[in-house]
Design a protein around this motif. Sequence first.
Motif, PDB file in Angstrom:
ATOM      1  N   ALA A 387       0.860  -0.919  -0.078  1.00 44.80           N
ATOM      2  CA  ALA A 387      -0.219  -0.091   0.221  1.00 44.80           C
ATOM      3  C   ALA A 387       0.308   1.272   0.432  1.00 44.80           C
ATOM      4  CB  ALA A 387      -1.377   0.133   0.983  1.00 44.80           C
ATOM      5  N   HIS A 388       1.515   0.877   0.574  1.00 45.12           N
ATOM      6  CA  HIS A 388       2.923   1.909   0.691  1.00 45.12           C
ATOM      7  C   HIS A 388       3.911   2.877  -0.430  1.00 45.12           C
ATOM      8  CE1 HIS A 388       6.897   4.761   2.981  1.00 45.12           C
ATOM      9  NE2 HIS A 388       6.574   4.701   1.500  1.00 45.12           N
ATOM     10  N   GLU A 389       4.007   0.982  -1.342  1.00 46.12           N
ATOM     11  CA  GLU A 389       4.417   1.888  -2.084  1.00 46.12           C
ATOM     12  C   GLU A 389       3.440   2.704  -3.805  1.00 46.12           C
ATOM     13  OE1 GLU A 389       7.553   2.241  -2.493  1.00 46.12           O
ATOM     14  OE2 GLU A 389       8.216   0.966  -0.899  1.00 46.12           O
ATOM     15  N   LEU A 390       2.886   1.460  -3.305  1.00 45.05           N
ATOM     16  CA  LEU A 390       1.404   1.828  -4.093  1.00 45.05           C
ATOM     17  C   LEU A 390       1.108   3.605  -3.827  1.00 45.05           C
ATOM     18  CD1 LEU A 390      -0.926  -1.283  -4.054  1.00 45.05           C
ATOM     19  CD2 LEU A 390       0.467   0.625  -6.684  1.00 45.05           C
ATOM     20  N   GLY A 391       1.447   4.076  -2.567  1.00 46.49           N
ATOM     21  CA  GLY A 391       0.657   5.692  -2.635  1.00 46.49           C
ATOM     22  C   GLY A 391       2.605   6.326  -3.270  1.00 46.49           C
ATOM     23  N   HIS A 392       2.834   5.801  -3.869  1.00 50.56           N
ATOM     24  CA  HIS A 392       4.424   6.704  -4.139  1.00 50.56           C
ATOM     25  C   HIS A 392       3.914   6.506  -5.997  1.00 50.56           C
ATOM     26  CE1 HIS A 392       7.066   7.727  -1.629  1.00 50.56           C
ATOM     27  NE2 HIS A 392       7.584   5.836  -0.975  1.00 50.56           N
ATOM     28  N   ALA A 393       3.272   5.254  -6.045  1.00 54.97           N
ATOM     29  CA  ALA A 393       2.939   5.530  -7.557  1.00 54.97           C
ATOM     30  C   ALA A 393       2.263   6.375  -7.750  1.00 54.97           C
ATOM     31  CB  ALA A 393       2.603   3.990  -7.875  1.00 54.97           C
ATOM     32  N   ILE A 415       7.732  13.772  -0.481  1.00 58.05           N
ATOM     33  CA  ILE A 415       7.196  12.417  -0.942  1.00 58.05           C
ATOM     34  C   ILE A 415       6.756  11.660  -0.037  1.00 58.05           C
ATOM     35  CG2 ILE A 415       9.629  11.192   0.044  1.00 58.05           C
ATOM     36  CD1 ILE A 415       9.159  12.883  -3.625  1.00 58.05           C
ATOM     37  N   GLU A 416       7.169  11.254   1.341  1.00 57.94           N
ATOM     38  CA  GLU A 416       6.033   9.666   2.041  1.00 57.94           C
ATOM     39  C   GLU A 416       4.705  10.321   2.142  1.00 57.94           C
ATOM     40  OE1 GLU A 416       7.598   7.048   1.997  1.00 57.94           O
ATOM     41  OE2 GLU A 416       9.433   7.695   1.166  1.00 57.94           O
ATOM     42  N   ALA A 417       4.309  11.227   2.044  1.00 60.83           N
ATOM     43  CA  ALA A 417       2.846  11.667   2.992  1.00 60.83           C
ATOM     44  C   ALA A 417       2.233  11.226   1.820  1.00 60.83           C
ATOM     45  CB  ALA A 417       2.954  12.728   2.688  1.00 60.83           C
ATOM     46  N   PRO A 418       2.469  10.994   0.525  1.00 59.52           N
ATOM     47  CA  PRO A 418       1.277   9.840  -0.510  1.00 59.52           C
ATOM     48  C   PRO A 418       1.326   8.850   0.487  1.00 59.52           C
ATOM     49  CG  PRO A 418       2.022  11.443  -1.161  1.00 59.52           C
ATOM     50  CD  PRO A 418       3.118  11.425   0.080  1.00 59.52           C
ATOM     51  N   SER A 419       2.867   7.999   0.883  1.00 57.57           N
ATOM     52  CA  SER A 419       2.494   6.855   0.805  1.00 57.57           C
ATOM     53  C   SER A 419       2.227   6.194   2.315  1.00 57.57           C
ATOM     54  CB  SER A 419       4.367   6.255   1.229  1.00 57.57           C
ATOM     55  OG  SER A 419       4.912   7.349   1.211  1.00 57.57           O
ATOM     56  N   THR A 420       2.593   7.045   2.822  1.00 63.42           N
ATOM     57  CA  THR A 420       2.241   6.646   4.626  1.00 63.42           C
ATOM     58  C   THR A 420       0.753   7.184   4.433  1.00 63.42           C
ATOM     59  OG1 THR A 420       3.022   8.652   5.282  1.00 63.42           O
ATOM     60  CG2 THR A 420       5.013   6.857   5.124  1.00 63.42           C
ATOM     61  N   THR A 524      12.677  12.939   6.763  1.00 66.06           N
ATOM     62  CA  THR A 524      11.448  13.492   6.176  1.00 66.06           C
ATOM     63  C   THR A 524      10.064  12.472   6.871  1.00 66.06           C
ATOM     64  OG1 THR A 524      12.047  11.921   4.109  1.00 66.06           O
ATOM     65  CG2 THR A 524      12.668  14.855   4.327  1.00 66.06           C
ATOM     66  N   TYR A 525      10.537  10.867   6.459  1.00 67.50           N
ATOM     67  CA  TYR A 525       9.456   9.887   6.343  1.00 67.50           C
ATOM     68  C   TYR A 525       8.093  10.405   7.838  1.00 67.50           C
ATOM     69  CZ  TYR A 525      12.373   6.362   3.934  1.00 67.50           C
ATOM     70  OH  TYR A 525      12.476   5.392   2.593  1.00 67.50           O
ATOM     71  N   SER A 526       8.941  10.927   8.820  1.00 67.08           N
ATOM     72  CA  SER A 526       8.296  11.099  10.037  1.00 67.08           C
ATOM     73  C   SER A 526       7.310  12.448   9.195  1.00 67.08           C
ATOM     74  CB  SER A 526       9.118  11.506  10.888  1.00 67.08           C
ATOM     75  OG  SER A 526       9.497  12.984  11.262  1.00 67.08           O
TER      76      SER A 526
HETATM   77 ZN   LIG Z   1       8.676   5.175   0.581  1.00 64.47          ZN
END
Ligand SMILES: [Zn+2]
Length: 606
Positions: A387-393, A415-420, A524-526
């Motif tokens: 689901a995370h990677e599809l968020g980047h996609a 960058i990690e907002a849509p994925s998370t 940036t992940y957090s």
């Molecule tokens: Zn990611």
Amino acid sequence: MVKGLPTRSEVTVEETWNLEDLFSSEKEYQDAISELVQLVDSFHSNFKGKITDSDSAIEALTGYAAVYEKFTPIGAYASLAFSTDQTDNEAQMRSGKFSSIAASLSSKLSFVDSELLELSMDELNEAMNKSEEYAHYLKELIRQKPHQLHPEVEKTLAAYSSSFSAPYGLYNTTKMVDLSFEDFEVNGKKYPLSYVSFEGDWEAETDTEIRRAAFDSFSKQIKNYQHTTAKTYDMKLQIEKTTSDLRGYDNIFDYLLFDQEVDQSLYNRQIDLITSELAPHMRKYAKLLQDVHGLDKMTFADLKIPLDPSYEPKITIEESKKYMNDALAIMGDDYLDMVNRSFDERWIDFAQNTGKSTGAFCSSPYGSHPYILISWSSRMNEVFVLAHELGHAGHFYNAHKKQNVFNSRPSLYFIEAPSTMNEMLMANHLLENSDDPKFKRWVISSIVARTYYHNFVTHLLEAAYQRKVYERVNAGENVNAGILNEIKRGVLEEFWGDAVEITPGAELTWMRQPHYYMGLYPYTYSAGLTISTQVSKRILSEGESAVADWLEVLQAGGTKTPVELAQMAGVDVTTEQPLRDTIAYIGELVDELIKLTEEIEGVATK
Ligand SMILES: [Zn+2]
């Protein structure tokens, strides 16, 4: 339970991604390179020395965009083919050759920015007024102006770009090619070990003796490469320091944050607040794990065990598709169509094989569809990874539809907002559809142990370590393995306090993370998850209108700053509030886990 991995040639085609969507054959790839080289040559002779006013600026940028669009799939093909098997000679050579070609072409193209920046501000403003398409590119370029060097220097630096990125290549070569693991032994029985099997399986192994033995063996074997890896890393740091100085930044943090379009206060806030305020919640979680598993002590090697191993369902790739469909349905038909295509048209590389990059990632070359790399272990928590990677996609799928090749990529901060976000949507969906307390506990523990642990603990502790490393480098110093081990150990001890014993080997964790070759990425992940936690709450309470806002944010690509993007989704990251709310929410989840555990197992927890 863990078998040795097959080689790349032994995996089934259905579990691999289809790179033919980029180039149908090696010949087509080679032809594309020849065409690109020609295109750059003719672009160079048409525009070099001729960007003199707003009209020629726009014309040059149009040609430049065409060059970039041709460049992108070639680079993607070279790196993706290599990422699934770094022991493949041909892929290794292809990737190396591409980066040499890319460096020489970038050098040839460096005149564009230099000449644009030699125009007067009036002419640049005029160009921005005339062309909405390139206004953002020019705006960013103007921001860079104080740090731009003489055109000949820019040209020379670009020619060395492949050499400047060599430390990352060297890091990967050490880790993925030279480093091989011997089996480890417990009670006379041998078990195979590799990077992928350690991080994918052994770390979460519920037999304590085997898990700790795997950790010891893994640590001992990577330790043999600590000095090479540290030296490689130091080389990377010194290149960054030199670049920062040459370009006239006040300090290395300003240089590294420049492209992210955020200032040091947003960066420091994530690290400081999480280190101090999240730590008590996570220590409580560690204590819960220790109680549930009846461990004599809690060590660093025990942190990845599932709360309830008896409730870790296996899941097939086919089943995961249904979960993605159900959980992400809220994002609308177009989004869901993309999700289904990613399965049906083989955008995803699921196979586990030797030489494959560890972890998971999504690469979204402009002009093509996204590609996702994952090593499918069949554990249920892979639904969150996917689901995370599809968020980047989904992010780039949307951004590419609305933005040109220059404008599609937002700041790393976002960058990690849509994925998370997709991980949160997955959790919401799973929680809504079951009243079973054991399942509920599994879901919440997945969010705590995976989503928040990964983004707010693992990567945040990397960020805290990284900040200390850059403080040294900023002061003109170097690092070596001993120093890096000491910093890493210190950061782990500060965060976990008495709750977790930082066993020997834990200090080597810095060797495992490729993020250190990507600037100030770990924190940036957090930052992304802070935004997505708040927006996912909005989606839960407001539904469609919040989804509509979010899709607009995705489509904005790189045309807004991270602060603006968050604002569009109703979150104000200029204040501490969203982060404080998110930390409090994690605390609530941990308390809920303790409560559910008491209900289910009657385990007395303190
Ligand atoms: Zn990611």
